[in-house]
Design a protein around this motif. Structure first.
Motif, short mmCIF file in Angstrom:
data_model
loop_
_atom_site.label_atom_id
_atom_site.label_comp_id
_atom_site.label_asym_id
_atom_site.label_seq_id
_atom_site.Cartn_x
_atom_site.Cartn_y
_atom_site.Cartn_z
N MET A 1 -1.42 -6.91 -0.88
CA MET A 1 -2.13 -5.71 -0.55
C MET A 1 -3.20 -5.95 0.52
N GLU A 2 -3.35 -7.19 0.92
CA GLU A 2 -4.30 -7.52 1.99
C GLU A 2 -3.90 -6.82 3.29
N PHE A 3 -2.61 -6.62 3.47
CA PHE A 3 -2.12 -5.94 4.67
C PHE A 3 -2.72 -4.53 4.78
N ILE A 4 -2.82 -3.82 3.67
CA ILE A 4 -3.36 -2.46 3.68
C ILE A 4 -4.82 -2.49 4.10
N CYS A 5 -5.56 -3.42 3.57
CA CYS A 5 -6.97 -3.55 3.91
C CYS A 5 -7.13 -3.81 5.41
N VAL A 33 -2.84 5.83 8.58
CA VAL A 33 -3.76 6.11 7.48
C VAL A 33 -3.14 7.14 6.54
N LEU A 34 -2.58 8.20 7.10
CA LEU A 34 -1.95 9.24 6.27
C LEU A 34 -0.77 8.69 5.48
N GLN A 35 0.04 7.84 6.10
CA GLN A 35 1.18 7.28 5.40
C GLN A 35 0.74 6.38 4.25
N LEU A 36 -0.34 5.65 4.44
CA LEU A 36 -0.84 4.79 3.35
C LEU A 36 -1.43 5.62 2.22
N LEU A 37 -2.18 6.68 2.56
CA LEU A 37 -2.77 7.53 1.54
C LEU A 37 -1.72 8.33 0.76
N LEU A 46 -3.44 3.44 -4.16
CA LEU A 46 -4.69 2.99 -4.78
C LEU A 46 -5.46 2.08 -3.83
N GLN A 47 -4.79 1.14 -3.26
CA GLN A 47 -5.44 0.21 -2.33
C GLN A 47 -5.95 0.94 -1.09
N ALA A 48 -5.17 1.89 -0.59
CA ALA A 48 -5.59 2.65 0.60
C ALA A 48 -6.84 3.47 0.31
#
Length: 106
Positions: A1-5, A33-37, A46-48
Motif C-alpha cells: 500500500m506504500e504505492f498509494i501513499c 486521485v479519484l480512481q484511488l478514492l 481506505l489507504q487513499a
C-alpha cells in the motif's frame, strides 16, 4: 500500500499551484486521485482516504495556518478539486466499509 501513499503525494505536488508542473499533468493526477478514492477494493480506498486526510491535516496544522500560502498548505489543494470533493461527500461518507467512512468524517 506504500504505492498509494507515494502516488497521492506525487499528485499533491503536481497539483500544487507553486509547482512548475505541466498543466496537462493536473487532470491526470486528479483522475488518479479519484480512481484511488473510488477503487473497488476497500483496502485501497481506505489507504487513499487515510493518506488524503493526513495530507490535509498536515496542511491545516496550527503551524501552517498562519501562513496559508506555505508549501505545505498548497500541497493539500488537490483535495479541493470539485470532482474529488464530490467523491468524498457523496460516496466516501456512505462507504460500505465503516473504516473508510470514518476517515471521511474525521
Amino acid at each position: 500500500m506504500e504505492f498509494i501513499c507515494e502516488a497521492l503525494k506525487i499528485c499533491s505536488r503536481v497539483c500544487d499551484p507553486l509547482s512548475q508542473a505541466d498543466e496537462r499533468a493536473i487532470p491526470v493526477c486528479q483522475k488518479i486521485v479519484l480512481q484511488l478514492l473510488a477503487h473497488p477494493t476497500s483496502e485501497v480506498r481506505l489507504q487513499a482516504y487515510k493518506v488524503s486526510l493526513s495530507l490535509v491535516k498536515d496542511a491545516c496544522s496550527v503551524s501552517h495556518v498562519t501562513e496559508p500560502f506555505s508549501v505545505v498548505c498548497q500541497k493539500a489543494l488537490f483535495i479541493l478539486d470539485r470532482a474529488v470533493l464530490h467523491q468524498i461527500c457523496c460516496f466516501g461518507i456512505y462507504d460500505e466499509d465503516g473504516k473508510v467512512s470514518s476517515f471521511t468524517t474525521s
